[in-house]
Motif scaffolding. Structure first.
Motif, short mmCIF file in Angstrom:
data_model
loop_
_atom_site.label_atom_id
_atom_site.label_comp_id
_atom_site.label_asym_id
_atom_site.label_seq_id
_atom_site.Cartn_x
_atom_site.Cartn_y
_atom_site.Cartn_z
N GLU A 289 -27.72 2.13 114.75
CA GLU A 289 -26.75 3.03 114.12
C GLU A 289 -26.44 4.21 115.04
N PRO A 290 -25.16 4.45 115.38
CA PRO A 290 -24.82 5.56 116.28
C PRO A 290 -25.16 6.91 115.65
N THR A 291 -25.49 7.87 116.49
CA THR A 291 -25.78 9.23 116.04
C THR A 291 -24.55 10.10 116.26
N MET A 292 -24.07 10.74 115.20
CA MET A 292 -22.91 11.62 115.31
C MET A 292 -23.31 12.99 115.85
N ILE A 293 -24.43 13.52 115.34
CA ILE A 293 -24.93 14.84 115.74
C ILE A 293 -26.40 14.71 116.08
N ASP A 294 -26.81 15.35 117.16
CA ASP A 294 -28.23 15.32 117.54
C ASP A 294 -28.62 16.68 118.12
N LEU A 295 -29.44 17.41 117.38
CA LEU A 295 -29.97 18.69 117.85
C LEU A 295 -31.43 18.48 118.23
N GLN A 296 -31.80 18.88 119.43
CA GLN A 296 -33.18 18.73 119.89
C GLN A 296 -33.68 20.05 120.46
N GLY A 297 -34.73 20.57 119.84
CA GLY A 297 -35.35 21.80 120.33
C GLY A 297 -34.42 23.00 120.32
N VAL A 298 -33.46 23.04 119.40
CA VAL A 298 -32.46 24.11 119.38
C VAL A 298 -33.03 25.39 118.78
N THR A 299 -32.82 26.52 119.45
CA THR A 299 -33.23 27.81 118.92
C THR A 299 -32.07 28.80 119.04
N LYS A 300 -32.06 29.75 118.13
CA LYS A 300 -31.11 30.86 118.18
C LYS A 300 -31.80 32.08 117.59
N HIS A 301 -31.82 33.16 118.36
CA HIS A 301 -32.53 34.36 117.93
C HIS A 301 -31.55 35.47 117.57
N TYR A 302 -31.77 36.06 116.42
CA TYR A 302 -31.07 37.27 115.98
C TYR A 302 -32.12 38.29 115.57
N PRO A 303 -31.78 39.56 115.55
CA PRO A 303 -32.74 40.56 115.06
C PRO A 303 -33.20 40.23 113.64
N GLY A 304 -34.47 39.99 113.48
CA GLY A 304 -35.02 39.70 112.16
C GLY A 304 -34.94 38.26 111.73
N GLY B 143 -21.49 7.45 109.74
CA GLY B 143 -21.25 6.61 108.58
C GLY B 143 -21.92 7.05 107.31
N PHE B 144 -22.50 8.26 107.30
CA PHE B 144 -23.21 8.74 106.12
C PHE B 144 -22.80 10.17 105.77
N VAL B 145 -23.07 10.54 104.52
CA VAL B 145 -22.91 11.92 104.07
C VAL B 145 -24.30 12.56 104.05
N THR B 146 -24.47 13.63 104.82
CA THR B 146 -25.74 14.34 104.85
C THR B 146 -25.58 15.69 104.17
N GLY B 147 -26.35 15.93 103.13
CA GLY B 147 -26.36 17.23 102.47
C GLY B 147 -27.28 18.18 103.21
N PHE B 148 -26.89 19.44 103.27
CA PHE B 148 -27.65 20.46 104.01
C PHE B 148 -27.92 21.61 103.04
N VAL B 149 -29.17 21.77 102.63
CA VAL B 149 -29.48 22.74 101.58
C VAL B 149 -30.59 23.68 102.01
N GLY B 150 -30.61 24.83 101.38
CA GLY B 150 -31.62 25.85 101.65
C GLY B 150 -31.19 27.14 100.99
N ALA B 151 -32.14 28.04 100.81
CA ALA B 151 -31.83 29.34 100.21
C ALA B 151 -30.93 30.15 101.12
N ASN B 152 -30.31 31.18 100.57
CA ASN B 152 -29.50 32.08 101.40
C ASN B 152 -30.37 32.67 102.51
N GLY B 153 -29.84 32.65 103.73
CA GLY B 153 -30.59 33.19 104.86
C GLY B 153 -31.55 32.20 105.49
N ALA B 154 -31.53 30.93 105.02
CA ALA B 154 -32.47 29.94 105.55
C ALA B 154 -32.06 29.44 106.93
N GLY B 155 -30.76 29.53 107.26
CA GLY B 155 -30.30 29.08 108.57
C GLY B 155 -29.17 28.07 108.53
#
Length: 302
Positions: free
Chosen positions: A30-45, A58-70
């Motif tokens: 199955e082909p990969t549409m998105i692939d993040l590996q070892g990704v970091t991003k720093h902001y104050p706090g 070929g799939f629907v991926t839900g992305f969930v988390g509390a406010n401020g989770a990233g």
């Protein structure tokens, strides 16, 4: 089976697996549409990552988390609105990515018809005929100003633009926020139609977990900048249990792994991994959580 989204039911069982590539059988093609590996991003706090996440074509991926989770930071990285401090991101060309936000980012004084004229030069596969067809299907008046559109109409305008540009990957960031139930139902139908082509993919970020449960094949849960889990929807719900305990406390080792453990007059309750169910007290009752239960309890921490 009743919990399984339509897009999953259209696929054979071997294709309904985990959404991270590192846990998929090696014979999978199955082909990969998105692939993040070892990704970091720093902001104050706040620090996102290190983040490993793959979204299969070929799939629907839900992305969930509390406010401020990233969630928003991750989406900005995918859309090149921010640059990672480290790690790699594999993604399609921007011409292949359609974006739907909670409110349109277009100039509020533009007419709906103007949106197509402005976007056309940026997308090689743009179709004026398709844009007009979708506006008519969605009942979005072409002569109305963007700022005069309701939230539901604004959402439909963005989807019409994304489909007219020929996008194969839709990124929806809180698209159902503030929408009435009818508009949310219409969005689910639109996504279902879009996903009839097996080469199309959707990333659906929302705090309305009932929409995610209904639409998504897979669900990724993010907390404090980290992906906690990513699995097929029913598998995710089956991997946790809500416990309601009485006078007998949890074993300290189990309590250390529990999420959102709280005490009250009648006893205690918590979210635990299903693999720990054999170690709970005899007077505790276990039940399957909702996706909302999982997100809330994980956000409360151990």
């Amino acid at each position: 089976i009743s919990r399984m989204p339509l897009t999953s039911l259209l696929k054979p069982a071997w294709m309904r697996r985990h959404c991270t590539p590192y846990l998929i059988s090696p014979w999978r093609k199955e082909p990969t549409m998105i692939d993040l590996q070892g990704v970091t991003k720093h902001y104050p706090g706040f620090t996102l990552g290190p983040l490993d996440l793959a979204i299969e074509e070929g799939f629907v991926t839900g992305f969930v988390g509390a406010n401020g989770a990233g969630k928003t930071t991750t989406i900005k990285l995918l859309l090149r609105m921010a640059h990672p401090d480290s790690g790699t991101i594999q993604r399609p060309d921007m011409a292949d990515i359609g974006v739907v936000l909670d409110t349109p980012s277009y100039d509020g004084d533009w007419r709906v018809s103007t949106v197509g004229k402005v976007l056309r030069p940026f997308y090689p596969r743009w179709s004026d005929a398709r844009f007009q067809e979708l506006l008519e299907r969605f009942n979005v008046p072409a002569d109305r100003k963007v700022k005069q559109l309701s939230r539901g109409m604004g959402m439909k305008l963005q989807i019409a633009a994304a489909l007219a540009q020929g996008a194969t990957f839709l990124v929806l960031d809180e698209p159902t926020s503030g929408l009435d139930p009818l508009s949310r139902d219409e969005l689910a139908e639109i996504i279902g139609d879009f996903m009839l082509d097996e080469h199309r993919t959707v990333l659906f970020s929302s705090h309305i977990t009932s929409d995610i449960e209904r639409i998504a094949d897979y669900v990724a849960v993010i907390d404090k900048g980290q992906i906690v889990t990513c699995a097929e929807g029913s598998e995710l719900l089956g991997s946790y249990r809500i416990l309601h305990g009485g006078r007998t406390p949890l074993d300290p080792d189990v309590a250390a792994e529990a999420y959102g453990l709280r005490s009250h007059a009648a006893g205690w309750d918590a979210l635990i991994a299903t693999r720990l169910i054999g170690e709970i007290p005899d007077d505790a009752v276990a039940e399957e959580p909702t996706l909302d239960d999982i997100v809330v309890r994980i956000a409360k921490g151990h």
